[in-house]
Design a protein around this motif. Structure first.
Motif, short mmCIF file in Angstrom:
data_model
loop_
_atom_site.label_atom_id
_atom_site.label_comp_id
_atom_site.label_asym_id
_atom_site.label_seq_id
_atom_site.Cartn_x
_atom_site.Cartn_y
_atom_site.Cartn_z
N GLN A 145 0.61 -1.00 -0.14
CA GLN A 145 -0.07 -0.23 0.06
C GLN A 145 0.89 0.83 0.21
OE1 GLN A 145 -2.54 -0.44 3.13
NE2 GLN A 145 -4.41 -1.10 2.14
N GLU A 146 2.23 1.37 0.68
CA GLU A 146 2.46 2.44 0.93
C GLU A 146 3.43 2.71 -0.76
OE1 GLU A 146 6.01 4.24 3.90
OE2 GLU A 146 5.29 2.30 4.03
N ARG A 147 4.12 2.42 -1.09
CA ARG A 147 4.75 1.86 -2.50
C ARG A 147 3.35 2.42 -2.94
NH1 ARG A 147 7.41 -2.76 -6.17
NH2 ARG A 147 7.19 -0.71 -8.05
N PHE A 148 2.35 1.75 -3.49
CA PHE A 148 1.36 2.64 -4.42
C PHE A 148 0.99 3.46 -4.10
CE2 PHE A 148 -2.65 2.57 -6.26
CZ PHE A 148 -2.31 2.75 -7.09
N ALA A 149 0.91 3.86 -2.73
CA ALA A 149 0.06 5.44 -2.82
C ALA A 149 1.56 6.19 -3.05
CB ALA A 149 0.10 5.16 -1.09
N ASP A 150 3.01 5.85 -2.53
CA ASP A 150 3.53 7.02 -3.24
C ASP A 150 3.72 7.50 -4.21
OD1 ASP A 150 4.19 7.33 -0.51
OD2 ASP A 150 6.08 6.07 -0.20
N SER A 151 3.85 6.33 -5.13
CA SER A 151 3.97 6.20 -6.25
C SER A 151 2.56 7.05 -7.05
CB SER A 151 3.79 5.15 -7.18
OG SER A 151 2.60 4.14 -7.34
N ILE A 152 1.31 7.20 -6.14
CA ILE A 152 0.28 8.39 -6.52
C ILE A 152 0.04 9.22 -6.48
CG2 ILE A 152 -0.75 6.51 -8.63
CD1 ILE A 152 -2.15 6.49 -6.16
N LEU A 163 -11.03 7.98 -8.68
CA LEU A 163 -10.89 6.43 -9.75
C LEU A 163 -9.96 6.55 -10.40
CD1 LEU A 163 -11.96 3.98 -10.28
CD2 LEU A 163 -13.82 4.54 -10.93
N ALA A 164 -9.26 7.40 -11.80
CA ALA A 164 -8.92 7.88 -12.70
C ALA A 164 -7.34 8.09 -12.42
CB ALA A 164 -9.26 8.82 -13.60
N ARG A 165 -6.91 8.71 -11.40
CA ARG A 165 -6.08 8.02 -10.55
C ARG A 165 -5.02 7.21 -10.38
NH1 ARG A 165 -4.84 12.27 -4.91
NH2 ARG A 165 -2.61 11.64 -5.15
N LEU A 166 -6.53 6.47 -9.23
CA LEU A 166 -5.59 4.99 -9.08
C LEU A 166 -5.71 4.25 -9.83
CD1 LEU A 166 -8.69 4.96 -5.97
CD2 LEU A 166 -5.94 5.43 -5.80
N ALA A 167 -6.36 4.38 -11.20
CA ALA A 167 -6.76 3.18 -12.36
C ALA A 167 -5.66 3.81 -13.36
CB ALA A 167 -7.78 3.36 -12.80
N SER A 168 -4.62 5.17 -13.85
CA SER A 168 -3.69 4.75 -14.17
C SER A 168 -2.18 4.98 -13.83
CB SER A 168 -3.24 6.46 -13.83
OG SER A 168 -2.47 7.14 -14.82
N GLY A 169 -2.56 4.61 -12.24
CA GLY A 169 -1.46 3.93 -11.25
C GLY A 169 -1.28 3.01 -11.59
#
Length: 74
Positions: free
Chosen positions: A25-32, A54-60
């Motif tokens: 979760q931390e890695r992904f949250a940091d990446s976006i 939703l678009a931001r999460l999907a893009s990441g």
């Protein structure tokens, strides 16, 4: 269908997509550029997110928003 169950289904779909990539979760949250605690609350279905989020999460995750909605069966 209750609003809570919609957010929970979407959160589970997002979690599955992230986990499939082997990301924490931390890695992904940091990446976006999202706070990990806020992201975690999305996965738990505690937040009703906007279409922009939703678009931001999907893009990441490298998917299209409709794919997450389809996975959540929404």
């Amino acid at each position: 269908m209750q609003q809570d169950s919609l957010a929970q289904k979407l959160g589970l779909a997002i979690r599955a997509a992230r986990s499939a990539k082997g990301w924490s979760q931390e890695r992904f949250a940091d990446s976006i550029s999202m706070h990990r605690a806020y992201y975690s609350s999305i996965e738990r279905g505690e937040k009703n997110i906007t279409v922009a989020t939703l678009a931001r999460l999907a893009s990441g995750l490298g998917v299209k928003p409709h794919e997450l909605l389809r996975e959540a069966q929404l």
